[in-house]
Design a protein around this motif. Structure first.
Motif, PDB file in Angstrom:
ATOM      1  N   UNK A 191     -13.934  76.634  20.587  1.00  0.00           N
ATOM      2  CA  UNK A 191     -12.652  76.952  21.220  1.00  0.00           C
ATOM      3  C   UNK A 191     -11.688  75.790  21.241  1.00  0.00           C
ATOM      4  N   UNK A 192     -12.220  74.575  21.136  1.00  0.00           N
ATOM      5  CA  UNK A 192     -11.353  73.398  21.170  1.00  0.00           C
ATOM      6  C   UNK A 192     -10.689  73.188  22.512  1.00  0.00           C
ATOM      7  N   UNK A 193     -11.443  73.421  23.607  1.00  0.00           N
ATOM      8  CA  UNK A 193     -10.887  73.290  24.953  1.00  0.00           C
ATOM      9  C   UNK A 193     -10.648  71.817  25.284  1.00  0.00           C
ATOM     10  N   UNK A 194      -9.441  71.503  25.746  1.00  0.00           N
ATOM     11  CA  UNK A 194      -9.119  70.097  25.971  1.00  0.00           C
ATOM     12  C   UNK A 194      -9.687  69.573  27.285  1.00  0.00           C
ATOM     13  N   UNK A 195     -10.173  70.461  28.143  1.00  0.00           N
ATOM     14  CA  UNK A 195     -10.708  70.004  29.436  1.00  0.00           C
ATOM     15  C   UNK A 195     -12.233  69.935  29.378  1.00  0.00           C
ATOM     16  N   UNK A 196     -12.786  70.043  28.173  1.00  0.00           N
ATOM     17  CA  UNK A 196     -14.234  70.138  28.006  1.00  0.00           C
ATOM     18  C   UNK A 196     -14.981  69.016  28.719  1.00  0.00           C
ATOM     19  N   UNK A 197     -14.417  67.823  28.736  1.00  0.00           N
ATOM     20  CA  UNK A 197     -15.148  66.696  29.316  1.00  0.00           C
ATOM     21  C   UNK A 197     -15.455  66.927  30.791  1.00  0.00           C
ATOM     22  N   UNK A 198     -14.635  67.732  31.484  1.00  0.00           N
ATOM     23  CA  UNK A 198     -14.907  68.006  32.894  1.00  0.00           C
ATOM     24  C   UNK A 198     -16.163  68.849  33.050  1.00  0.00           C
ATOM     25  N   UNK A 199     -16.542  69.530  31.989  1.00  0.00           N
ATOM     26  CA  UNK A 199     -17.682  70.439  32.084  1.00  0.00           C
ATOM     27  C   UNK A 199     -18.943  69.885  31.422  1.00  0.00           C
ATOM     28  N   UNK A 200     -18.891  68.656  30.909  1.00  0.00           N
ATOM     29  CA  UNK A 200     -20.036  68.166  30.133  1.00  0.00           C
ATOM     30  C   UNK A 200     -21.316  68.119  30.950  1.00  0.00           C
ATOM     31  N   UNK A 201     -21.231  67.756  32.234  1.00  0.00           N
ATOM     32  CA  UNK A 201     -22.451  67.658  33.033  1.00  0.00           C
ATOM     33  C   UNK A 201     -22.744  68.938  33.807  1.00  0.00           C
ATOM     34  N   UNK A 202     -21.960  69.976  33.558  1.00  0.00           N
ATOM     35  CA  UNK A 202     -22.156  71.218  34.304  1.00  0.00           C
ATOM     36  C   UNK A 202     -23.340  71.974  33.714  1.00  0.00           C
ATOM     37  N   UNK A 203     -24.293  72.344  34.585  1.00  0.00           N
ATOM     38  CA  UNK A 203     -25.436  73.104  34.109  1.00  0.00           C
ATOM     39  C   UNK A 203     -25.080  74.587  34.100  1.00  0.00           C
ATOM     40  N   UNK A 204     -24.608  75.068  35.252  1.00  0.00           N
ATOM     41  CA  UNK A 204     -24.104  76.438  35.254  1.00  0.00           C
ATOM     42  C   UNK A 204     -23.087  76.661  36.367  1.00  0.00           C
ATOM     43  N   UNK A 205     -22.257  77.662  36.147  1.00  0.00           N
ATOM     44  CA  UNK A 205     -21.286  78.077  37.160  1.00  0.00           C
ATOM     45  C   UNK A 205     -21.605  79.527  37.461  1.00  0.00           C
ATOM     46  N   UNK A 206     -21.853  79.853  38.750  1.00  0.00           N
ATOM     47  CA  UNK A 206     -22.220  81.239  39.053  1.00  0.00           C
ATOM     48  C   UNK A 206     -21.490  81.746  40.282  1.00  0.00           C
ATOM     49  N   UNK A 207     -21.335  83.056  40.325  1.00  0.00           N
ATOM     50  CA  UNK A 207     -20.676  83.693  41.466  1.00  0.00           C
ATOM     51  C   UNK A 207     -21.736  84.198  42.421  1.00  0.00           C
ATOM     52  N   UNK A 208     -21.804  83.607  43.627  1.00  0.00           N
ATOM     53  CA  UNK A 208     -22.788  84.031  44.612  1.00  0.00           C
ATOM     54  C   UNK A 208     -22.336  85.361  45.223  1.00  0.00           C
ATOM     55  N   UNK A 209     -21.081  85.481  45.537  1.00  0.00           N
ATOM     56  CA  UNK A 209     -20.499  86.753  45.961  1.00  0.00           C
ATOM     57  C   UNK A 209     -19.050  86.731  45.474  1.00  0.00           C
ATOM     58  N   UNK A 210     -18.277  87.812  45.669  1.00  0.00           N
ATOM     59  CA  UNK A 210     -16.935  87.852  45.072  1.00  0.00           C
ATOM     60  C   UNK A 210     -16.032  86.689  45.458  1.00  0.00           C
ATOM     61  N   UNK A 211     -16.341  85.991  46.541  1.00  0.00           N
ATOM     62  CA  UNK A 211     -15.454  84.901  46.945  1.00  0.00           C
ATOM     63  C   UNK A 211     -16.151  83.542  46.947  1.00  0.00           C
TER      64      UNK A 211
END
Lengths: 337, 569, 313
Positions: free
Chosen positions: B128-148
């Motif tokens: 995708x060539x996302x320019x903010x990728x470096x902010x996510x390099x150490x992210x293992x996962x992002x999950x929604x616990x509930x709608x908010x």
């Protein structure tokens, strides 16, 4: 003449292919980079990812062939489709030529920008020609008269002072001090009534004046020189000796024979109208095709620059051909086989 | 001229009166903003420059923003999660954001945690060539616990976990709109990228790429009284001086971004009385890098390559030389001639915020030609017949490069003269920004390849935390041919003691301890002459007298509080 | 025909060397006399000579260094200490205009010579030899189509370091810039000259020369060139101005001379934003460019008239 034209048209195809290849190679060799304008907060690894996502990882020849295919097959198909509404193949799968900075189809960008360039730069060019031709003719006819001297002075100053300077000077006088004219061109202005029409005239006044002065300077010099050349010819003497009126001598004989270099210069300038006036567009923020080209170059947007310069090349080839045909009409002695 | 501006404003206002909730919304007509770099896209993740992020921030919002003091403030989130409020896990490996209830997108659908999860997925999608990728390099996962509720887990402990979704660069996209635009398809979603649906105070009415944008107020915006303006007209193109002129002298525009021009020109324009020049300080630093490796053409393949460290620079390898160069520079003069109120003298690599700024290296604030000369004399650099110093047959002559920009060229000329006074010859070179800041590995003129002895440019980083900034000077960040010249250690400085401090910083959560480490690393870089900090630069913009409510911010996008802008009556 | 004696016949073609010698002398003295009788050309000559003299000899009389910075005297107007004032870093403008003049004049004239020589050669060859026309004009179209900025970036990338090593930093970049401006501005001249040649070569006197078996180069030098001199002169005079201005655009884009290397175009560009603050920054370099261009133009006019046999009295 027809055979000559046909042959030239056929010859244009390999010429344009070579030109497109040379331009592509040139842009590829150039050291500017599409990720250069990103803030320093973006680390180099991410920049590399972005470069790969733009297709820069592929070999040069593949990228060139892809561009050729998109330009000569996909885009024309798309045009046909949008013009006649016929579905040819699967349009959603067809890769269109896209700019790297806007990620949008380049053809759409050109369509969006052409109006302001054609009106402002085109009008500037037309004004230049309309001023230049009479000045050139009168200057040559009354050589070294006060009219000629002033014309020379004004046109040489017009040519030697760069447009970045005249543009700024006009802005300081008419926008800052007198507050008569806007210094920023509004591309979204639609002419619908008298009010918007005067607004459009006002915002065009300064850029058209700057471009007109610059173009007039150049063309009038060629016109004058060419007229002078012809005034000395034997046929003028003959015509006068035959008792023809001065009007007929000047406008029928001398002017017609003097137009050849002028036609060349004007024909060379027409593609440049399309190419836009880079500096003038930037000063008045007209954001036309010239601005598109320069911003494309500055952000190393290869597909955009390649497409624009190629269209530019097509126009150059076309107008050179038109000029060549015009020579034959202006001077029947010129023959092409 | 005023007539048709008024006409457009009136038309836009007429459209907006349809919204019944608008007691105040849209009452102030149109605000006109000028960006001399024109926005090319409104998707911040595909941006090719700051201007795109700025333009998108009017529509798209992050979970939290930085305010003008550099503090985080919640935007779409209820509050900023910290250790104290329990939003941050004790092991520093995860963080939980709670969204404000009742927020809707401008199309009326509700904002949910799924949108946040999708935004992460969008940026991390390969190709995708996302320019903010470096902010996510150490992210293992992002999950929604509930709608908010959104939970972000990291691969390792993160003392400063505010990379994703904080600040205008990391705004939330609507899943429904962008779901078919993942990875390589991102570039083909022109309609989406040109008119993203957002939660912000405005929505896009017309987008002309690289030219102008017209926004109208978002009638679904969460505060029924805002925004006060019915529409925004944002125009791009031109140069900084003419942008400032359009606000300060002709009054055609209300706000002009980044009007960095020589101070006396701005002063003169401001005398027209139509507006003023405003400055805010973040962490923007004009600094010089000294090349620790041999950058001369005779080095051949090893030009500016660190390798095993056996390729030192013939002149700059001498610490006395590096110290003398730093001492000879009169920073106040650089500020006065090039920056005026938008620059301050600094001796720190980390110029702000105050908790992190060191005072141990303030010796550089006062130029001392005499002392610099003495240091060089003692180190064995003898002046030759042409006044240029020589040591062991090496002439003290340096190639000094920077990007093309009138203020930078004036700085170059000034420094050349200052170094001339201590017997150092300087050859100046300026390179077009599009080449200099690029990462094309085949170009010899990039800042990373650094085929020169000295280079100068401005540096900044996201947010207030300097960890990534200082981490850029560790050995592994040295740009080398084998890494395709990637890396931010421009000076090619490699010091195990420094690397150890950097590793320690990455594990330390306590603010006081972090501050102590940051100062120590900062001092090390300055004392060793790795970089010469020159000027702490502010963000400078021009604002009309008729515009109120703007809070000038250097830590986030400048349009961060555009919802609060009003017309002065 | 009068065109015949415009360019002196070569020795091997002349029947009597002594007679030729005399013809030669009288021709050039004729041209000189004609030229000196032309008031515009005379004034142009004097002005240009004065500019060249000031620019070359001035720095020995006015010894203030053009790059000595002194911020305490920044943005001064005209005074005795600084006849043309100072810039925003306190550099003396008079010294800068003189230093810039050396570079600008050299760039303007040498780039123009390259462009005009190249353009005339290609234009004449293409117009005269039908077989060369196609290939030469296609090449012209290629050069017209090339985007100048990327071209410059590539040329600088390829040759800067080589030239810098061979000739030193400033001479290297000078050669590079002259070369770049020269090879990107010959196309208009070529097209115009070719168009004129196409017409001229069908005229009776050329046909006559051909029918008596004159060799092509002789026809070109004796009959064609003298008759296409007007557009060449115009191209040349306009060429000086555009070379000076292109150079300033290059400096502005970071592709020209190093920043501590003043040129007229650059001085004008840098001064543009100071127009209201300190008018002297734009007036003097602007005046210098305009005066040079005007005088070159008048000299061109005079030369053209002097070389035109039909106008000779």
């Amino acid at each position: 003449m027809l055979r000559y034209t046909l042959r030239r048209l056929l010859l244009a195809i390999p010429t344009l292919l070579v030109i497109s290849f040379v331009i592509f190679a040139l842009l590829d060799l150039a050291p500017n980079d599409p990720t250069a304008n990103l803030p320093t907060t973006i680390p180099p690894e991410v920049r590399e990812q972005i470069r790969l996502s733009l297709g820069l990882g592929e070999p040069f020849l593949i990228r060139y062939l892809k561009w050729l295919y998109q330009f000569f097959v996909n885009e024309p198909l798309n045009l046909l489709q949008s013009a006649f509404g016929i579905e040819i193949g699967d349009a959603s799968e067809r890769l269109r030529l896209r700019s790297w900075t806007t990620r949008s189809p380049i053809v759409d960008l050109i369509v969006e920008r052409a109006p302001q360039t054609l009106t402002v730069v085109g009008l500037g060019y037309l004004t230049g020609i309309l001023i230049a031709l009479p000045i050139g003719i009168i200057s040559a006819y009354r050589k070294y008269s006060w009219f000629d001297q002033i014309g020379t002075l004004v046109s040489m100053i017009g040519f030697s002072v760069p447009t970045f300077f005249t543009g700024l000077l006009l802005i300081i006088i008419f926008s800052v001090n007198l507050n008569w004219l806007p210094s920023i061109y509004d591309t979204s202005l639609r002419v619908t009534d008298w009010g918007s029409f005067t607004a459009q005239l006002k915002q065009m006044a300064m850029p058209v004046a700057v471009l007109g002065l610059y173009n007039a300077a150049q063309i009038s010099r060629f016109m004058r020189a060419s007229m002078l050349e012809n005034f000395g010819q034997d046929y003028v003497r003959t015509a006068r000796a035959k008792g023809m009126s001065e009007h007929v001598v000047i406008f029928v004989h001398v002017l017609r024979n003097s137009l050849i270099p002028v036609v060349t210069v004007i024909a060379l300038g027409v593609p440049q109208v399309f190419g836009g006036a880079i500096i003038t567009e930037q000063i008045f923020r007209i954001n036309g095709l010239g601005e598109l080209l320069i911003s494309g170059i500055q952000s190393a947007d290869i597909p955009l620059v390649q497409t624009l310069t190629f269209i530019f090349a097509v126009l150059i080839v076309t107008f050179n051909l038109i000029a060549d045909i015009l020579y034959g009409i202006l001077d029947p002695r010129i023959r092409y086989e | 001229m005023m007539k048709w501006h008024g006409a457009i404003g009136a038309a836009a206002a007429a459209v907006l009166t349809i919204s019944p909730a608008a007691a105040q919304r849209g009452a102030d007509g149109e605000v006109k903003i000028l960006y001399w770099q024109a926005p090319s896209i409104l998707n911040p993740y595909l941006s090719s420059g700051v201007k795109d992020v700025e333009a998108s921030s009017v529509v798209l919002e992050p979970l939290a923003s930085y305010d003008e003091k550099g503090d985080m403030v919640a935007r779409l989130a209820v509050e900023v999660p910290t250790l104290a409020n329990g939003g941050m896990a004790a092991d520093l490996k995860s963080i939980t954001w709670k969204l404000k209830p009742g927020i809707t997108w401008s199309d009326g659908t509700p904002l949910t945690a799924e949108d946040v999860v999708f935004t992460a997925e969008y940026c991390m999608a390969p190709g995708g060539g996302c320019s903010k990728l470096s902010a996510f390099t150490d992210v293992e996962k992002v999950e929604a616990a509930d709608p908010l509720t959104v939970k972000i887990s990291f691969k390792s402990a993160k003392p400063f976990p505010y990379g994703p979704f904080v600040g205008g660069e990391s705004a939330i996209l609507q899943k429904a709109q962008f779901k078919d635009c993942l990875g390589a398809k991102a570039a083909q979603c022109t309609k989406e990228n040109f008119a993203p649906i957002g939660t912000g105070p405005f929505k896009v009415a017309e987008f002309r790429a690289n030219d102008s944008i017209r926004y109208v107020a978002n009638d679904k915006y969460r505060d029924p009284a805002k925004p006060a303006f019915a529409s925004i007209y944002m125009k791009g193109g031109g140069d900084p001086a003419s942008a400032a002129r359009a606000v300060l002298e002709t009054g055609e525009f209300d706000y002009a971004w980044n009007t960095q021009v020589e101070p006396e020109i701005l002063e003169r324009m401001a005398k027209a009385g139509k507006g003023e020049v405003i400055t805010a300080f973040g962490n923007y630093l004009e600094r010089m890098h000294l090349n620790f490796t041999n950058s001369r053409p005779e080095a051949g393949d090893k030009r500016s390559v660190y390798g095993d460290g056996s390729n030192p620079h013939p002149v700059l390898k001498d610490p006395a030389m590096r110290r003398a160069l730093a001492l000879a520079i009169d920073r106040q003069l650089l500020v006065d001639t090039g920056y005026g109120a938008s620059g301050r003298v600094t001796c720190n690599i980390v110029p702000a915020p105050e908790v992190y700024t060191s005072t141990a290296v303030d010796w550089c604030k006062t130029p001392d030609i005499e002392k610099a000369n003495k240091i060089l004399d003692e180190a064995g650099w003898k002046k030759g017949s042409d006044g240029i110093r020589v040591k062991d047959g090496v002439r003290a002559s340096l190639l000094y490069q920077t990007s093309t920009n009138s203020v930078r060229q004036a700085t170059q000329a000034l420094i050349k003269q200052m170094w001339g006074d201590i017997g150092v010859a300087t050859e100046l070179r300026n390179i077009a920004g599009s080449v200099f800041f690029g990462a094309d590995p085949s170009s010899p003129d990039t800042s990373q390849k650094f085929f020169a002895d000295i280079e100068m440019f401005a540096w900044t980083y996201v947010g207030t935390d300097p960890e990534t900034n200082l981490g850029g000077s560790t050995c592994k960040e040295i740009p080398e041919p084998k890494t395709n010249w990637l890396g931010t250690n421009f000076s090619r400085y490699c010091n195990p003691a420094y690397d150890k401090l950097a590793a320690e910083l990455a594990q330390t959560a306590d603010l006081a301890a972090r501050a102590a480490l940051v100062k120590k690393m900062n001092d090390m870089l300055v004392e060793d002459g790795v970089m010469i900090p020159l000027i702490y630069r502010g963000r400078i913009s021009a604002i009309s007298n008729k515009l109120a409510g703007h809070r000038h911010n250097a830590w986030d996008v400048e349009l961060w509080n555009v919802a609060d802008w009003t017309r002065k009556k | 025909m009068s065109e015949l004696d415009l360019i002196a016949p070569r020795a091997d073609e002349a029947a009597e060397p002594a007679a030729l010698d005399q013809a030669h002398r009288s021709l050039w003295s004729d041209v000189r006399r004609q030229f000196l009788r032309h008031p515009g050309a005379l004034v142009g000559m004097i002005v240009l000579a004065a500019i060249v003299l000031i620019v070359l000899a001035g720095p020995y009389l006015w010894t203030v260094s053009p790059d000595r910075i002194n911020p305490r005297i920044a943005n001064r107007g005209m005074s005795l200490d600084h006849p043309l004032g100072t810039d925003n870093l306190g550099r003396d403008l008079f010294a800068q205009v003189m230093a810039g003049g050396r570079v600008s004049l050299a760039v303007g004239i040498s780039a123009m010579l390259i462009a005009v020589t190249l353009g005339t050669t290609i234009g004449v060859l293409a117009g005269f030899f039908r077989r060369l026309d196609g290939i030469l004009m296609r090449m012209t179209e290629l050069f017209l189509a090339l985007p100048i900025l990327p071209l410059l970036l590539v040329i600088i990338l390829l040759f800067r370091d080589v030239l810098r090593d061979l000739f030193g930093p400033s001479a290297g970049i000078f050669l590079l810039i002259v070369f770049v401006i020269g090879i990107t501005s010959w196309m208009q001249t070529a097209r115009v000259v070719r168009a004129e040649v196409l017409g001229v070569k069908e005229r009776d006197f050329v046909l006559a020369a051909r029918s008596i078996g004159a060799r092509p180069y002789k026809i070109i030098f004796r009959h064609i060139l003298p008759n296409v001199l007007s557009p060449i002169m115009v191209s040349g005079t306009l060429g000086v101005a555009s070379a000076i201005i292109i150079e300033s655009a290059l400096s502005f884009l970071g592709l020209g001379f190093p920043p501590d290397f003043p040129t007229w175009g650059r001085l004008l560009y840098d001064g543009a934003n100071y127009m209201t603050l300190n008018p002297s920054r734009v007036i003097w370099p602007g005046l210098a460019i305009s005066l040079t261009v005007l005088s070159v133009n008048f000299i061109g006019d005079g030369l053209r008239d002097a070389l035109d046999p039909r106008l000779r009295s």
